[in-house]
Design an enzyme around this catalytic site. Structure first.
Site: not given
Ligand SMILES: Nc1nc2c(ncn2[C@@H]2O[C@H](COP(=O)(O)OP(=O)(O)O)[C@@H](O)[C@H]2O)c(=O)[nH]1
Ligand SMILES: [Mg+2]
Length: 414
Positions: A243, A300-302, A337
């Site tokens: 994450y 924004f998440e990768i 999350h």
């Protein structure tokens, strides 16, 4: 006068010489883009599309057309273009993913253009678009033209965007009315709640997402202020990160009053899912009794799709979902999350991307460190960087991970 055959020979000679001169001129004046040529020749090997795209989806845009150039991964940020096209062996099994309405088309167009210009035009990663209503032809046409990889359009199944049977819809309606009266942001919105629940528990299970290992979430109207000179997907995979984030902040308490109680219940029922070396110190200031409201900003998440699809995460989401806070309060996918990552991942599996300069209204992440900003051709004002200001939680992340803050952070505080 020369005879017939000799004249033809002369014409032929002139023609050959003319062609040679033309070839010479065109070679010397038009640079031959071998990288681009290579990438076009290699297109067939570049992509592995999902093997079974859902029947409600449309696959478009089979080939990227821009030059593909390998760039070395770099956390420090210096840009280093190589000469070799990006091939399948260089890429990770990953996709961009966007949840959007048809009316978001021009706002997502701006975001795509930024992502492509700063990164994806050299990588051609796929892009999955998801919607609770079918995408119209205009949305598909515009976005397909902008994305250099393949695009996929998925319809969200109704059972993932509706009330579970255990939810009392009258109670949910009263909550919305009351939160509307109290002017809580999105407090009166029903669709926003479905959206948050979908992002919390379902997007990674959509058939179009099933064949990918990593995702990068992109929302409408975001900005990227610096070149991205490495492949963040590859960085995640090679460094076993699950994450990542660029901005963190405190959640608006009235949207999540009982979220932490629900989390504690889950932890009591599933102690086996809690990582030993977790990030509790990021989430709580009293060892877990109360939530300090810190979360990673999830627009924004990768991240790892395999982690989100794991038994641990699904048990967590299902437990929270049973408690009804997505509808009886207004739980956001960001704290949901973040708490999962904070408790169920090892500390070192969460990554902060300093180099990825990002804006989503109203906050900016502008990389700290002048050399990084120069190397990456950044256009953001470091004074706008939110990281070290009072309402950001990023200092806590540095603290619990024992990482030194980058040089220059003092100049960017409140
Ligand atoms: N398909 C669909 N997407 C939505 C809906 N509501 C929000 N979204 C998407 O969900 C994401 C978050 O919504 P946004 O309005 O940006 O919320 P904010 O960032 O919290 O202000 C964006 O990608 C939106 O395009 C909806 O009702 N339907
Ligand atoms: Mg948004």
């Amino acid at each position: 006068m020369s005879s017939g055959p000799a004249r033809y020979m002369r014409y032929l000679l002139f023609a050959v010489m003319g062609l040679a001169v033309f070839f010479f001129i065109s070679r010397s004046s038009i640079p031959l883009d071998t990288a681009s040529l290579g990438s076009r020749l290699n297109q067939a090997t570049l992509k592995t599309p999902p093997s079974s795209p859902a029947s409600d989806s449309t696959v478009q845009n089979d080939a990227g057309s821009a030059a593909a150039v390998v760039k070395e991964p770099s956390t420090g940020g210096s840009s280093s273009a190589g000469a070799r096209p990006v091939g399948a062996e260089d890429r990770v099994n990953a996709t961009f993913v966007t949840l959007a309405r048809n009316t978001d088309v021009w706002e997502i167009a701006k975001s795509i253009r930024q992502v492509e210009d700063r990164f994806n035009r050299e990588y051609h990663y796929d892009w999955v678009f998801l919607n609770d209503k079918p995408f119209n032809d205009e949305f598909k046409k515009i976005t397909t033209a902008l994305v250099s990889g393949k695009t996929y359009y998925g319809l969200i199944p109704e059972e993932h965007w509706s009330y579970p049977e255990w939810i009392d819809q009258d109670k949910a309606k009263k909550v919305r009315e009351e939160m509307g009266r109290r002017k809580i942001i999105y407090g009166d919105s029903e669709s926003y709640r479905h959206m948050c629940r979908y992002e919390s528990g379902f997007f990674f299970r959509h058939p179009l997402m099933l064949n990918y290992e990593y995702y990068w979430r992109v929302e409408p109207s975001i900005e990227l202020y610096c070149d991205i000179s490495f492949d963040p997907f590859k960085y995640m995979k090679e460094n076993k990160k699950k994450y990542s984030f660029v901005l963190s902040l405190y959640e608006y308490y009235d949207t999540i009053p009982t979220l932490w109680d629900s989390v504690k219940k889950f932890v009591a029922n599933h102690p086996e899912h809690i990582a030993e070396d977790n990030s509790m110190g990021f989430l709580s200031d009293d060892g877990g009794k109360t939530y300090n409201k810190c979360h990673f900003w999830s627009n924004f998440e990768i991240g790892s799709l395999e982690w989100l699809r794991s038994k641990e995460y699904i048990d967590y989401f299902s437990s929270l979902d049973q408690d009804g806070g997505f509808f009886y309060e207004r739980w956001g996918d960001a704290p949901v999350h973040s708490i999962a990552a904070g408790l169920m991942l090892k500390k070192e599996e969460i990554h902060f991307f300093n180099e990825i300069a990002y804006y989503h209204v109203p906050f900016t992440h502008c990389p700290t460190g002048e050399q990084t900003r120069l190397d990456l051709k950044c256009s953001c004002n470091p004074k706008d960087n939110f990281d070290w200001k009072g309402y950001s939680c990023t200092s806590r992340y540095f603290h619990i991970n024992d990482i030194q803050k980058p040089d220059g952070y003092q100049d960017e505080q409140d």
